[in-house]
Design a protein around this motif. Structure first.
Motif, PDB file in Angstrom:
ATOM      1  N   GLY A 274      25.199  43.483  32.844  1.00  0.00           N
ATOM      2  CA  GLY A 274      25.720  42.120  32.867  1.00  0.00           C
ATOM      3  C   GLY A 274      27.192  42.071  33.217  1.00  0.00           C
ATOM      4  O   GLY A 274      27.632  41.222  34.011  1.00  0.00           O
ATOM      5  N   GLU A 275      27.966  42.971  32.642  1.00  0.00           N
ATOM      6  CA  GLU A 275      29.408  43.004  32.933  1.00  0.00           C
ATOM      7  C   GLU A 275      29.665  43.399  34.384  1.00  0.00           C
ATOM      8  O   GLU A 275      30.524  42.799  35.049  1.00  0.00           O
ATOM      9  N   ARG A 276      28.924  44.374  34.884  1.00  0.00           N
ATOM     10  CA  ARG A 276      29.117  44.800  36.279  1.00  0.00           C
ATOM     11  C   ARG A 276      28.721  43.685  37.238  1.00  0.00           C
ATOM     12  O   ARG A 276      29.401  43.441  38.249  1.00  0.00           O
ATOM     13  N   PHE A 277      27.593  43.012  36.950  1.00  0.00           N
ATOM     14  CA  PHE A 277      27.173  41.916  37.826  1.00  0.00           C
ATOM     15  C   PHE A 277      28.238  40.831  37.870  1.00  0.00           C
ATOM     16  O   PHE A 277      28.569  40.311  38.946  1.00  0.00           O
ATOM     17  N   ALA A 278      28.778  40.488  36.705  1.00  0.00           N
ATOM     18  CA  ALA A 278      29.813  39.449  36.670  1.00  0.00           C
ATOM     19  C   ALA A 278      31.032  39.881  37.459  1.00  0.00           C
ATOM     20  O   ALA A 278      31.627  39.077  38.204  1.00  0.00           O
ATOM     21  N   GLU A 279      31.432  41.145  37.329  1.00  0.00           N
ATOM     22  CA  GLU A 279      32.598  41.647  38.062  1.00  0.00           C
ATOM     23  C   GLU A 279      32.387  41.560  39.569  1.00  0.00           C
ATOM     24  O   GLU A 279      33.301  41.193  40.320  1.00  0.00           O
ATOM     25  N   LEU A 280      31.174  41.900  40.015  1.00  0.00           N
ATOM     26  CA  LEU A 280      30.913  41.942  41.457  1.00  0.00           C
ATOM     27  C   LEU A 280      30.569  40.569  42.025  1.00  0.00           C
ATOM     28  O   LEU A 280      31.075  40.184  43.091  1.00  0.00           O
ATOM     29  N   ALA A 281      29.706  39.824  41.336  1.00  0.00           N
ATOM     30  CA  ALA A 281      29.199  38.574  41.902  1.00  0.00           C
ATOM     31  C   ALA A 281      30.137  37.399  41.680  1.00  0.00           C
ATOM     32  O   ALA A 281      30.301  36.551  42.568  1.00  0.00           O
ATOM     33  N   PHE A 282      30.763  37.323  40.487  1.00  0.00           N
ATOM     34  CA  PHE A 282      31.559  36.157  40.143  1.00  0.00           C
ATOM     35  C   PHE A 282      33.054  36.363  40.372  1.00  0.00           C
ATOM     36  O   PHE A 282      33.852  35.489  40.005  1.00  0.00           O
ATOM     37  N   ALA A 283      33.431  37.477  40.959  1.00  0.00           N
ATOM     38  CA  ALA A 283      34.833  37.661  41.353  1.00  0.00           C
ATOM     39  C   ALA A 283      35.244  36.540  42.306  1.00  0.00           C
ATOM     40  O   ALA A 283      34.397  35.932  42.985  1.00  0.00           O
ATOM     41  N   GLU A 284      36.521  36.236  42.359  1.00  0.00           N
ATOM     42  CA  GLU A 284      37.012  35.109  43.154  1.00  0.00           C
ATOM     43  C   GLU A 284      36.494  35.165  44.595  1.00  0.00           C
ATOM     44  O   GLU A 284      36.108  34.150  45.171  1.00  0.00           O
ATOM     45  N   ASP A 285      36.451  36.378  45.168  1.00  0.00           N
ATOM     46  CA  ASP A 285      35.990  36.514  46.545  1.00  0.00           C
ATOM     47  C   ASP A 285      34.597  37.141  46.610  1.00  0.00           C
ATOM     48  O   ASP A 285      34.150  37.611  47.657  1.00  0.00           O
ATOM     49  N   GLY A 286      33.881  37.186  45.458  1.00  0.00           N
ATOM     50  CA  GLY A 286      32.543  37.737  45.423  1.00  0.00           C
ATOM     51  C   GLY A 286      31.517  36.752  45.947  1.00  0.00           C
ATOM     52  O   GLY A 286      31.831  35.600  46.282  1.00  0.00           O
TER      53      GLY A 286
END
Length: 405
Positions: free
Chosen positions: A385-397
């Motif tokens: 969950g944390e990795r998905f949020a880092e990758l998908a919900f990043a400002e430019d993700g």
């Protein structure tokens, strides 16, 4: 109801003296369900629409789509005590110790505030060797949360991801109204049993729920244990469900059911994505390949249960030598998904791809092994969950609000 809430006293003893409030449970209090069915006992949330259920009236799919992963009761109240009557149907497995009861997670104003389990209920006894099942009926039970703050607040009760749950009655010691809309984007996700929640500590800590919380979005979870199989009826459900963001996690069930060969896989992926695009032509659409699973990295399915030592685990029965003839493995599926999304991405700038091993790979497996060889433990769900949020919900993700197309 608004005036009742706004005018209510802050004194919990006074609220209790006024008696209990019973609030009808309907779609206005439920989030994360595509349909709500009236039953003899109460209401049953569905995560697939009736049209889809009619097209494949399979007992296993009927169970997993009515296990309310990601479904929650959401309301606003000053109540300090909340009771929920429910009739659960819990799975049991012959020859295996009883599995833990399903958990209800309580959130107050978005923060964890307690857990509870229901008593009573039905048990569906499954024979993993033959696939047969017998329903042992039981009575409804009650989930109780008390000691909530007496102020006006948003309350969420996340329903168990692993128990079919018929909701019968909601009782509180102060009036209830539907929660206010927060204007958050809606994230529609489809995947396998890992997305469904298998082995997570509770429904609010399955990896999609954790990622949604970190990303500040509203989750609609179509993680369907054993049924992420590129079914056309699932694609149509995704097509017809309003959403601002969509992700599909494809692969593990196709391998472990030995459902198709390479020749069929590529066109099936294209057809699945084409159907989604009919209803969401420009919505950010993220294709996620399987996380690491050593059992099936290079060994085709089918997968079989392994009940040695009284514990449920799994083993792959396929022959790696048959990959050359078109049998599918996770390695083959990751390669094909990368190729397909790159090809389609030339004409679809809102289509994105994440290699599942970036969510859970070799180093993560060494730190948090898969307890049954297939599903992550609670720490693994948190990592994903944390990795998905880092990758998908990043400002430019792919799901970032600042991403430029």
């Amino acid at each position: 109801m608004n005036s009742q809430l706004n005018d209510a006293t802050d004194d919990p003893q006074a609220a209790g003296a006024a008696g209990w409030t019973t609030t009808p449970i309907g779609a206005d209090l439920l989030r994360g369900a595509l349909e709500v069915e009236r039953t003899a006992h109460g209401v049953l949330p569905h995560r697939l629409p009736a049209r889809a259920r009619r097209q494949f009236p399979d007992a296993y799919l009927a169970t997993v789509e009515t296990q309310p992963s990601g479904v929650r009761l959401v309301f606003r109240t000053r109540a300090t005590t909340v009771e929920l009557d429910a009739l659960r149907t819990k799975n049991g497995y012959r020859g295996v110790p009883p599995r833990p009861d399903g958990v209800y997670d309580l959130l107050v104003d978005g923060h964890p505030a307690g857990q509870a389990t229901a008593n009573g209920g039905n048990v569906l006894m499954v024979d993993m060797a033959t696939g047969s099942a017998e329903l042992v009926p039981g009575p409804p039970g009650t989930v109780r949360f008390e000691g909530l703050p007496a102020r006006l607040k948003d309350v969420e009760i996340w329903l168990p991801y692993n128990e079919v749950t018929e909701l019968i009655a909601l009782r509180t010691d102060a009036p209830v109204e539907p929660a206010r809309e927060h204007g958050r984007r809606v994230w529609l996700h489809h995947g396998s049993s890992i997305s469904h929640g298998s082995n997570a500590a509770g429904p609010a800590t399955i990896w999609p729920a954790l990622a949604a919380s970190l990303g500040g979005v509203e989750l609609v979870n179509l993680g369907l244990g054993g049924n992420a199989l590129l079914d056309p009826f699932t694609a149509r459900a995704l097509r017809d469900t309003p959403a601002d963001l969509i992700s599909v996690k494809i692969g593990i069930n196709i391998v472990n059911t030995d459902l198709m060969r390479l020749r069929a896989f590529g066109p099936a992926v294209h057809g699945f994505l084409d159907t989604i695009r009919e209803g969401h032509p420009d919505t950010p659409l993220l294709v996620v390949s399987p996380i690491l699973c050593p059992l099936q990295e290079d060994t085709p399915g089918p997968l079989a249960p392994d009940l040695r030592d009284g514990k449920l685990s799994f083993r792959a029965l396929g022959d790696p030598a048959e990959v050359a003839a078109g049998r599918l493995t996770l390695t083959v599926i990751r390669r094909e998904l990368a190729r397909i999304t790159a090809q389609r991405g030339a004409d679809d700038p809102n289509l994105h791809h994440i290699d599942g091993r970036s969510l859970y790979g070799e180093a993560d497996f060494a730190e948090f092994p898969l307890p049954d060889g297939l599903h992550p433990d609670p720490a693994g769900h948190r990592r994903i969950g944390e990795r998905f949020a880092e990758l998908a919900f990043a400002e430019d993700g792919p799901f970032g609000e600042g991403r430029a197309v």
